[in-house]
Scaffold this motif. Structure first.
Motif, PDB file in Angstrom:
ATOM      1  N   ARG A  18       0.848  -1.281   0.076  1.00  0.00           N
ATOM      2  CA  ARG A  18      -0.024  -0.121   0.021  1.00  0.00           C
ATOM      3  C   ARG A  18       0.757   1.071   0.066  1.00  0.00           C
ATOM      4  O   ARG A  18       0.582   2.331  -0.966  1.00  0.00           O
ATOM      5  CB  ARG A  18      -1.018  -0.216   1.289  1.00  0.00           C
ATOM      6  N   GLU A  21       2.266   1.760  -3.488  1.00  0.00           N
ATOM      7  CA  GLU A  21       1.188   2.197  -4.399  1.00  0.00           C
ATOM      8  C   GLU A  21       0.977   3.756  -4.153  1.00  0.00           C
ATOM      9  O   GLU A  21       0.890   4.410  -4.987  1.00  0.00           O
ATOM     10  CB  GLU A  21       0.112   1.445  -4.086  1.00  0.00           C
ATOM     11  N   ASP A  22       0.874   4.105  -2.948  1.00  0.00           N
ATOM     12  CA  ASP A  22       0.754   5.674  -2.478  1.00  0.00           C
ATOM     13  C   ASP A  22       1.842   6.370  -2.973  1.00  0.00           C
ATOM     14  O   ASP A  22       1.551   7.438  -3.630  1.00  0.00           O
ATOM     15  CB  ASP A  22       0.677   5.852  -0.949  1.00  0.00           C
ATOM     16  N   ARG A  25       1.211   6.577  -7.014  1.00  0.00           N
ATOM     17  CA  ARG A  25       0.129   7.614  -7.288  1.00  0.00           C
ATOM     18  C   ARG A  25       0.708   9.001  -7.163  1.00  0.00           C
ATOM     19  O   ARG A  25       0.205   9.871  -7.917  1.00  0.00           O
ATOM     20  CB  ARG A  25      -0.953   7.367  -6.399  1.00  0.00           C
ATOM     21  N   GLU A  79      -8.976  -2.496  -0.734  1.00  0.00           N
ATOM     22  CA  GLU A  79      -9.529  -1.120  -0.564  1.00  0.00           C
ATOM     23  C   GLU A  79      -8.570   0.058  -1.354  1.00  0.00           C
ATOM     24  O   GLU A  79      -7.406   0.313  -1.170  1.00  0.00           O
ATOM     25  CB  GLU A  79      -9.311  -0.736   0.895  1.00  0.00           C
ATOM     26  N   GLY A  80      -9.067   0.212  -2.498  1.00  0.00           N
ATOM     27  CA  GLY A  80      -8.419   1.274  -3.369  1.00  0.00           C
ATOM     28  C   GLY A  80      -7.550   0.859  -4.411  1.00  0.00           C
ATOM     29  O   GLY A  80      -6.820   1.534  -5.047  1.00  0.00           O
ATOM     30  N   SER A  83      -9.638   1.834  -7.307  1.00  0.00           N
ATOM     31  CA  SER A  83     -10.490   3.022  -7.248  1.00  0.00           C
ATOM     32  C   SER A  83      -9.438   4.289  -6.893  1.00  0.00           C
ATOM     33  O   SER A  83      -9.493   5.490  -7.251  1.00  0.00           O
ATOM     34  CB  SER A  83     -11.463   3.101  -6.371  1.00  0.00           C
ATOM     35  N   ASP A  84      -8.468   4.098  -6.140  1.00  0.00           N
ATOM     36  CA  ASP A  84      -7.247   5.033  -5.863  1.00  0.00           C
ATOM     37  C   ASP A  84      -6.593   5.523  -7.263  1.00  0.00           C
ATOM     38  O   ASP A  84      -6.199   6.558  -6.989  1.00  0.00           O
ATOM     39  CB  ASP A  84      -6.426   4.647  -4.740  1.00  0.00           C
ATOM     40  N   TRP A  85      -6.437   4.775  -8.191  1.00  0.00           N
ATOM     41  CA  TRP A  85      -5.630   4.952  -9.517  1.00  0.00           C
ATOM     42  C   TRP A  85      -6.516   5.971 -10.273  1.00  0.00           C
ATOM     43  O   TRP A  85      -6.112   6.645 -11.316  1.00  0.00           O
ATOM     44  CB  TRP A  85      -5.303   3.753  -9.923  1.00  0.00           C
ATOM     45  N   ARG A 106      -9.565   3.197 -16.210  1.00  0.00           N
ATOM     46  CA  ARG A 106      -9.788   1.922 -15.762  1.00  0.00           C
ATOM     47  C   ARG A 106      -9.115   0.924 -16.788  1.00  0.00           C
ATOM     48  O   ARG A 106      -8.335  -0.033 -16.609  1.00  0.00           O
ATOM     49  CB  ARG A 106     -11.005   1.510 -15.781  1.00  0.00           C
TER      50      ARG A 106
END
Length: 153
Positions: A18, A21-22, A25, A79-80, A83-85, A106
């Protein structure tokens, strides 16, 4: 301390994925808007497929696979994970003049993840880069600034 903060070694792996990934992004969201969206996409691809990130990419797919197998410890990753991307990708695509960029975002996420998995499985950098270049050109058009879309460095 590991169990106190993460519940287990597996919880730590999920937290690491996570966090990576943060950072990815944030890198995409903080792109330099002086270039075209195609240039930004090409630069981001070159970053993602760098050999230095391969261990992190392998960990991402390992933990992602565990979530799909129903492993409780990996559930927080879901979770995410998509969607977070979509926000940063939608912004990039909207800047590129894409109407209704949500479905394109997407698709871009799915293609990028698929090509990263292909690269990790085959090591065929030139071939995977050519596939990403084709996708980027289909989606965004040619890269400006005198270069081509993503290529090997």
């Amino acid at each position: 301390m590991l169990i106190h903060h993460f519940g287990s070694r597996d919880g730590l792996l999920t937290a690491v994925v996570r966090a990576v990934e943060d950072r990815q992004r944030a890198l995409l969201a903080d792109r330099d808007d002086d270039g075209s969206p195609a240039d930004a996409a090409a630069a981001f691809w070159r970053h993602l497929r760098s050999p230095e990130l391969a261990p992190q990419e392998r960990l991402f797919f390992e933990v992602y696979g565990q979530t799909l197998q129903g492993r409780k410890w990996a559930e927080p990753m879901l979770e995410g994970v998509v969607s977070d991307w979509l926000g940063p990708l939608t912004g990039l695509l909207a800047a590129g003049g894409i109407d209704n960029p949500g479905p394109h975002a997407r698709l871009a996420l799915a293609v990028t993840r698929g090509l990263l998995l292909d690269l990790l499985a085959t090591g065929e950098t030139a071939e995977v880069d050519a596939a990403m270049e084709l996708f980027a050109r289909l989606l965004l058009g040619p890269v400006e600034n005198g270069g081509s879309a993503p290529t090997s460095t």
